[in-house]
Design an enzyme around this catalytic site. Sequence first.
Site, PDB file in Angstrom:
ATOM      1  N   SER A 169       0.834  -1.188   0.000  1.00 34.93           N
ATOM      2  CA  SER A 169       0.000   0.000   0.000  1.00 34.93           C
ATOM      3  C   SER A 169       0.881   1.257   0.000  1.00 34.93           C
ATOM      4  O   SER A 169       1.754   1.402  -0.859  1.00 34.93           O
ATOM      5  CB  SER A 169      -0.969  -0.049   1.187  1.00 34.93           C
ATOM      6  OG  SER A 169      -1.918   0.983   1.114  1.00 34.93           O
ATOM      7  N   TYR A 170       0.694   2.139   0.963  1.00 29.40           N
ATOM      8  CA  TYR A 170       1.518   3.351   1.091  1.00 29.40           C
ATOM      9  C   TYR A 170       3.010   3.012   1.174  1.00 29.40           C
ATOM     10  O   TYR A 170       3.854   3.799   0.733  1.00 29.40           O
ATOM     11  CB  TYR A 170       1.053   4.127   2.329  1.00 29.40           C
ATOM     12  CG  TYR A 170       1.993   5.189   2.816  1.00 29.40           C
ATOM     13  CD1 TYR A 170       2.107   6.408   2.154  1.00 29.40           C
ATOM     14  CD2 TYR A 170       2.755   4.986   3.965  1.00 29.40           C
ATOM     15  CE1 TYR A 170       2.961   7.390   2.615  1.00 29.40           C
ATOM     16  CE2 TYR A 170       3.609   5.967   4.439  1.00 29.40           C
ATOM     17  CZ  TYR A 170       3.715   7.165   3.754  1.00 29.40           C
ATOM     18  OH  TYR A 170       4.558   8.132   4.221  1.00 29.40           O
TER      19      TYR A 170
END
Length: 119
Positions: free
Chosen positions: A64-65
């Site tokens: 993700s991030y």
Amino acid sequence: MHYICVHGVCHGGWCWDDIRNALSAQGHKVTTPDLPLTSLADDAAHIMKLMDDLEGPFVLVGHSYGGAVISAAAVDRKDVHHLFYVAAIMIEATDNFMELAQNAPTPLLEPLLVTEDNF
């Protein structure tokens, strides 16, 4: 190789426990740090400092991030041999995710709150 697995915004290093255990059982070095989550620059600096303190070469894995973090942390590092993106944000290290996201609006981005510093 030394694997550094980087979590996303809603996780901590703990989310990699099963992966860390499996890779360690195969003889790999694995580090699963907690990010400070104060800014992308701070998070990338955290991973860069970690690499300075550990023995490489490195494989960076981002979820993700964490994908944006590993992209930024790997810039100009000759000791980073691979980047793996696991359901992650895959952008150039110099790109601003929030600016890119505004150019491709989706209903999923509508509830996001963007601060004055684009975080």
